[in-house]
Design a protein around this motif. Structure first.
Motif, PDB file in Angstrom:
ATOM      1  N   PHE A 139     -40.335  61.577 -66.667  1.00 12.51           N
ATOM      2  CA  PHE A 139     -40.555  61.997 -65.279  1.00 12.51           C
ATOM      3  C   PHE A 139     -41.983  62.551 -65.158  1.00 12.51           C
ATOM      4  O   PHE A 139     -42.185  63.772 -65.145  1.00 12.51           O
ATOM      5  CB  PHE A 139     -39.548  63.064 -64.861  1.00 12.51           C
ATOM      6  CG  PHE A 139     -38.116  62.644 -64.974  1.00 12.51           C
ATOM      7  CD1 PHE A 139     -37.497  61.963 -63.939  1.00 12.51           C
ATOM      8  CD2 PHE A 139     -37.385  62.922 -66.130  1.00 12.51           C
ATOM      9  CE1 PHE A 139     -36.164  61.570 -64.039  1.00 12.51           C
ATOM     10  CE2 PHE A 139     -36.061  62.533 -66.237  1.00 12.51           C
ATOM     11  CZ  PHE A 139     -35.446  61.847 -65.194  1.00 12.51           C
ATOM     12  N   PRO A 140     -42.973  61.704 -65.066  1.00  8.60           N
ATOM     13  CA  PRO A 140     -44.368  62.182 -65.015  1.00  8.60           C
ATOM     14  C   PRO A 140     -44.666  63.058 -63.805  1.00  8.60           C
ATOM     15  O   PRO A 140     -45.586  63.873 -63.838  1.00  8.60           O
ATOM     16  CB  PRO A 140     -45.182  60.877 -64.984  1.00  8.60           C
ATOM     17  CG  PRO A 140     -44.231  59.826 -64.518  1.00  8.60           C
ATOM     18  CD  PRO A 140     -42.894  60.230 -65.027  1.00  8.60           C
ATOM     19  N   ASP A 141     -43.880  62.912 -62.732  1.00 10.21           N
ATOM     20  CA  ASP A 141     -44.145  63.693 -61.521  1.00 10.21           C
ATOM     21  C   ASP A 141     -43.619  65.124 -61.614  1.00 10.21           C
ATOM     22  O   ASP A 141     -43.849  65.916 -60.704  1.00 10.21           O
ATOM     23  CB  ASP A 141     -43.507  63.010 -60.306  1.00 10.21           C
ATOM     24  CG  ASP A 141     -44.135  61.662 -60.005  1.00 10.21           C
ATOM     25  OD1 ASP A 141     -45.297  61.464 -60.427  1.00 10.21           O
ATOM     26  OD2 ASP A 141     -43.474  60.813 -59.378  1.00 10.21           O
ATOM     27  N   ILE A 142     -42.902  65.443 -62.706  1.00  6.97           N
ATOM     28  CA  ILE A 142     -42.309  66.772 -62.815  1.00  6.97           C
ATOM     29  C   ILE A 142     -43.257  67.776 -63.460  1.00  6.97           C
ATOM     30  O   ILE A 142     -42.930  68.960 -63.624  1.00  6.97           O
ATOM     31  CB  ILE A 142     -40.987  66.703 -63.624  1.00  6.97           C
ATOM     32  CG1 ILE A 142     -40.085  67.909 -63.292  1.00  6.97           C
ATOM     33  CG2 ILE A 142     -41.266  66.647 -65.117  1.00  6.97           C
ATOM     34  CD1 ILE A 142     -39.621  67.963 -61.881  1.00  6.97           C
ATOM     35  N   ALA A 143     -44.447  67.368 -63.820  1.00  6.32           N
ATOM     36  CA  ALA A 143     -45.412  68.291 -64.430  1.00  6.32           C
ATOM     37  C   ALA A 143     -45.589  69.518 -63.547  1.00  6.32           C
ATOM     38  O   ALA A 143     -45.715  69.407 -62.321  1.00  6.32           O
ATOM     39  CB  ALA A 143     -46.742  67.584 -64.629  1.00  6.32           C
ATOM     40  N   THR A 144     -45.566  70.689 -64.161  1.00  8.20           N
ATOM     41  CA  THR A 144     -45.602  71.941 -63.416  1.00  8.20           C
ATOM     42  C   THR A 144     -46.940  72.131 -62.702  1.00  8.20           C
ATOM     43  O   THR A 144     -47.988  72.147 -63.342  1.00  8.20           O
ATOM     44  CB  THR A 144     -45.368  73.129 -64.366  1.00  8.20           C
ATOM     45  OG1 THR A 144     -44.113  72.944 -65.034  1.00  8.20           O
ATOM     46  CG2 THR A 144     -45.336  74.437 -63.588  1.00  8.20           C
TER      47      THR A 144
END
Length: 283
Positions: free
Chosen positions: A188-193
């Motif tokens: 899930f690359p878009d979940i980076a904080t």
């Protein structure tokens, strides 16, 4: 004629329900739902349990632990969170003496809003035992300005408001703040904080505004000699917030058992009365 029409209407209703059920089942089989990032993390992390003494039908409060939890709240959480539904005098229920409660109230870092009796202008006064714990921020605008746009929730009923109760609080503050795994970021690359948020594996969307409140062992020095590990402090604050959410838990449990005993006794008496009334009746 009326019966035939009613039967047709009922059959049509059943047909529509069956059609909807078939469509739902077919969609679930042909296009299964995509696993979310939160579901991915939850499946790979055990849901740790606080295992408090207050759990279960016979649960009671460990007052020493609840007092330690209040110390954690006072020294760590109260800078941002309030417990507006709790009065200072309620602390006598967890073992503090009236004199100790009076001292806690008068020394609390936030004073009660008041007004100058001579000019009517806004002022503050020291807390007294009958006061509720004061709000940390005057309003949501002030709270957002001090916390990067987020409003720290009131913790009075937090254990009741979150699925998992005390264990949710325990997991969130004690074991949730970890480094994101490379596997998660790959999946899930878009979940980076984002900047300004913190990754917490037990938070609903995995990214939370609140920085880690319990940063290291020994952050709070317990007066009873208990070792203040992060895990212990997380359990203690969970115990305290369980009490703030349901201070009458012990009385409710006692009343429930009394009611069960009464019902059991009533059933025995009713059975005895039945046997006495019908003892001379031949079947």
């Amino acid at each position: 004629m009326v019966r035939a029409i009613a039967g047709l209407v009922g059959a049509a209703f059943v047909f529509v329900l069956a059609l909807a059920l078939f469509g739902t089942v077919r969609d679930r089989i042909t296009t299964p739902p995509v696993e979310s990032a939160a579901e991915y993390v939850e499946a790979r992390n055990p849901l740790l349990q606080a295992n408090l003494k207050s759990d279960g039908l016979t649960g009671t409060f460990d007052r020493r632990q609840v007092q330690r939890g209040f110390q954690v709240f006072k020294e760590v959480c109260s800078a941002c969170h309030s417990i507006r539904l709790v009065a200072f005098r309620d602390l006598t229920q967890i073992g503090y003496t009236p004199a100790e409660v009076k001292a806690i109230a008068s020394q609390w870092q936030i004073e009660q809003p008041s007004s100058n009796p001579d000019t009517g202008e806004a002022a503050t006064r020291k807390n007294v035992p009958s006061d509720h714990f004061p709000l940390v921020f005057a309003n949501d605008v002030a709270a957002k300005a001090a916390n990067g746009g987020a409003v720290p929730p009131d913790l009075s009923d937090m254990v009741k408001a979150r699925h998992g109760g005390a264990s949710y609080v325990y997991r969130l503050v004690g074991h949730g703040y970890v480094k994101q795994s490379p596997e998660l970021l790959k999946e899930f690359p878009d979940i980076a904080t984002p900047t300004g948020l913190y990754y917490n594996r037990f938070y609903a969307n995995l990214n939370i505004h609140m920085p880690p409140p319990l940063k290291s062992d020994g952050q709070v020095q317990y007066s009873d000699g208990t070792k203040p590990s992060v895990d212990q402090m997380a359990k203690d604050i969970s115990a305290f917030l369980t009490w703030t959410a349901e201070p009458n838990l012990e009385a409710r449990h006692a009343a429930g058992f009394a009611a069960l005993l009464f019902i059991l006794g009533f059933c025995v008496l009713a059975w005895g009365a039945y046997q006495n009334v019908w003892r001379d009746v031949k079947h």
